[in-house]
Design an enzyme around this catalytic site. Structure first.
Site, short mmCIF file in Angstrom:
data_model
loop_
_atom_site.label_atom_id
_atom_site.label_comp_id
_atom_site.label_asym_id
_atom_site.label_seq_id
_atom_site.Cartn_x
_atom_site.Cartn_y
_atom_site.Cartn_z
CG ASP A 31 -1.83 -1.24 1.23
OD1 ASP A 31 -2.14 -1.78 0.14
OD2 ASP A 31 -2.21 -1.69 2.33
CE LYS A 78 -3.59 -6.94 1.62
NZ LYS A 78 -4.21 -5.65 1.33
CB THR A 79 -2.38 -4.37 -5.55
OG1 THR A 79 -3.30 -5.30 -6.14
CG2 THR A 79 -0.99 -4.65 -6.04
CE LYS A 98 -10.85 -5.79 2.77
NZ LYS A 98 -9.58 -5.24 2.32
CG ASP A 149 -23.01 -4.06 -6.34
OD1 ASP A 149 -24.21 -4.30 -6.49
OD2 ASP A 149 -22.54 -2.90 -6.37
N GLY A 178 -24.50 -9.88 -8.55
CA GLY A 178 -23.65 -10.64 -9.46
C GLY A 178 -23.31 -9.91 -10.75
CB THR A 183 -24.73 -5.18 -45.20
OG1 THR A 183 -25.00 -4.16 -46.15
CG2 THR A 183 -25.95 -5.43 -44.35
NE ARG A 236 -0.40 0.44 8.15
CZ ARG A 236 -1.50 0.78 8.81
NH1 ARG A 236 -1.65 2.03 9.23
NH2 ARG A 236 -2.44 -0.11 9.07
P1 BMP Z 1 -0.94 -3.17 7.38
O1 BMP Z 1 -0.09 -4.45 7.59
O2 BMP Z 1 -0.13 -2.00 6.93
O3 BMP Z 1 -1.83 -2.87 8.53
O4 BMP Z 1 -1.89 -3.47 6.10
C1 BMP Z 1 -2.88 -4.42 6.13
C2 BMP Z 1 -3.48 -4.59 4.78
O5 BMP Z 1 -4.41 -5.65 4.81
C3 BMP Z 1 -4.26 -3.39 4.26
O6 BMP Z 1 -4.12 -3.36 2.85
C4 BMP Z 1 -5.70 -3.71 4.60
O7 BMP Z 1 -6.60 -3.13 3.67
C5 BMP Z 1 -5.72 -5.21 4.50
N1 BMP Z 1 -6.68 -5.88 5.40
C6 BMP Z 1 -6.58 -5.78 6.77
O8 BMP Z 1 -5.73 -5.09 7.31
N2 BMP Z 1 -7.46 -6.49 7.55
C7 BMP Z 1 -8.42 -7.29 7.02
O9 BMP Z 1 -9.14 -7.93 7.76
C8 BMP Z 1 -8.53 -7.39 5.63
C9 BMP Z 1 -7.64 -6.69 4.83
O10 BMP Z 1 -7.73 -6.81 3.52
#
Ligand code: BMP
Length: 396
Positions: free
Chosen positions: A48, A70-71, A107, A110, A112, A170, A365
């Site tokens: 992130d 993960k993005t 995540k 909504d 289908g 056509t 982080r």
């Molecule tokens: P961090 O380790 O910096 O707290 O980041 C956690 C990441 O995981 C974030 O991208 C957050 O959106 C995601 N996340 C989370 O922290 N808890 C959940 O239950 C589900 C998640 O997707």
């Protein structure tokens, strides 16, 4: 939350990732288990960062230590949406180079029909570059099968490249390979270009010779099985330890969250378990805070009266993969990691993987704000792998 696994651990908790390859019901899960063994890693980096260039630089540096990246594409400034040369395509090239899978933490939730479009179309075309995505199934199980259908439809077309040609004449409906193209023809039938000549009819009224401009999309075999082709030679480097990932797409069901006060209760988590068991061809596993393989309704939501349940046999067969965010190591001299002051709650890799039985530790982080992210990623990799080994030893 107590589980039946506390008294009788599910077989998948005791097996090695290599052993779990055999009984995986999803090709991408089998691949991931093998990759984990090859790289001795059960670490996912939650990348992130602010800008797309930071994301690519980080993925390149930390790639050797991780098996999943993960993005959140929507928090990245400067994300380039070009399907062949954009950020998704570049990430896919880095994934091949270092051997990791891309997980877009979108995540989805909504109806289908909407999630199908959000997943495969629009600006980001997530299905094209993300091997894995996830869904919050508060909208109901139907969205899981809708996403599975969309992924399958996409998968069937992967070895083909779209060729667009423009012709004047056509259009004939059966020239078109799919419904989407047929719809286009219908649209184009309405767009009549009065082009060539205008003549006087015998009764003196004006008439027009009409021609129709047609955009034809056909699907032709591509040279390479990869959908996303990239640009520079450097992008063609492939991780030597294992073959490239299969083109199948997979879903993780968001069954539990790490955030304080999360409203996902046992009843919701139980519905996630049922949805996973029902959609094994597409669902790889869960984003969860505990292992849910073999779990029963009694353990999650004893007083919940659901319509249909799953059988003991189905529960026994579970081999879902569990990925867990909210993971951090404590600062030196402290026992437990602190939260972030915004509701995030952290656990150590040992607590998550060894004690709670999840498989992949997701760290954001904890790594990206470190002075030396690649070195910190290695430290997390070692800790999370040790937690997996300790679990097997403990339950042997
Ligand atoms: P961090 O380790 O910096 O707290 O980041 C956690 C990441 O995981 C974030 O991208 C957050 O959106 C995601 N996340 C989370 O922290 N808890 C959940 O239950 C589900 C998640 O997707």
């Amino acid at each position: 939350m107590s589980t039946s696994q506390e008294t009788q651990p599910h077989w998948s908790l005791k097996q090695s990732f290599a052993e779990r390859v055999e009984s995986s019901t999803h090709p991408l899960t089998s691949y991931l288990f093998r990759l984990m063994e090859v790289k001795q890693s059960n670490l996912c980096l939650s990348a992130d960062v602010e800008h797309a260039r930071d994301l690519l630089a980080l993925a390149d540096k930390v790639g050797p230590s991780i098996v999943v990246l993960k993005t959140h594409y929507d928090l990245i400034t400067g994300w380039d949406y070009h399907p062949h040369t954009g950020t998704g395509a570049k990430l896919a090239a880095l994934a091949r180079k270092h051997g990791f899978l891309i997980f877009e933490d979108r995540k989805f939730v909504d109806i289908g029909s909407t999630v199908q479009k959000q997943y495969t179309a629009g600006t980001a075309r997530i299905v094209e570059w993300a091997h894995i995505t996830n869904a919050d199934i508060h909208a109901g199980e139907a969205m899981v099968s809708a996403m599975a259908q969309a992924a399958q439809k996409w998968r069937e077309r992967v070895p083909y490249e779209v060729k667009t040609s423009v012709s004047v004449g056509t259009p004939v409906a059966d020239q078109f390979a799919d419904e989407e193209a047929e719809d286009q023809v219908e649209e184009l039938r309405k767009v009549v270009t009065r082009e060539t000549s205008t003549t006087k009819d015998t009764d003196g009224r004006k008439s027009s010779i009409v021609s129709i401009t047609t955009v034809t999309q056909t699907y032709e075999p591509a040279d390479s099985p990869r959908l996303v082709k990239t640009i520079s030679e450097d992008d063609e480097i492939v991780f030597p330890g294992i073959e490239e990932a299969p083109l199948d797409r997979g879903l993780l069901i968001l069954a539990q969250m790490s955030s304080k006060g999360c409203l996902m209760d046992g009843k919701y988590t139980w519905e996630c378990v049922k949805a996973a068991r029902k959609n094994k061809g597409f669902v790889m596993g869960y984003v969860a805070q505990q292992n849910l393989n073999g779990i029963t309704k009694e353990a999650l939501a004893p007083s919940y009266e659901d319509g249909e349940s799953t059988t003991e046999q189905e529960a026994q067969a579970d081999n879902f993969i569990h990925m867990t965010p909210g993971c951090k190591l404590p600062p030196p001299g402290e026992e437990a990691p602190q939260g972030d002051g915004l509701g995030q709650q952290y656990n150590t890799p040992d607590n998550l993987v060894n004690i709670k039985g999840t498989d992949i530790a997701i760290v954001g982080r904890g790594i990206i704000t470190a002075a030396d992210p690649p070195a910190e990623a290695e430290r997390y990799r070692r800790k999370a792998w040790k937690a997996y080994q300790d679990r097997r030893e403990r339950l042997a």
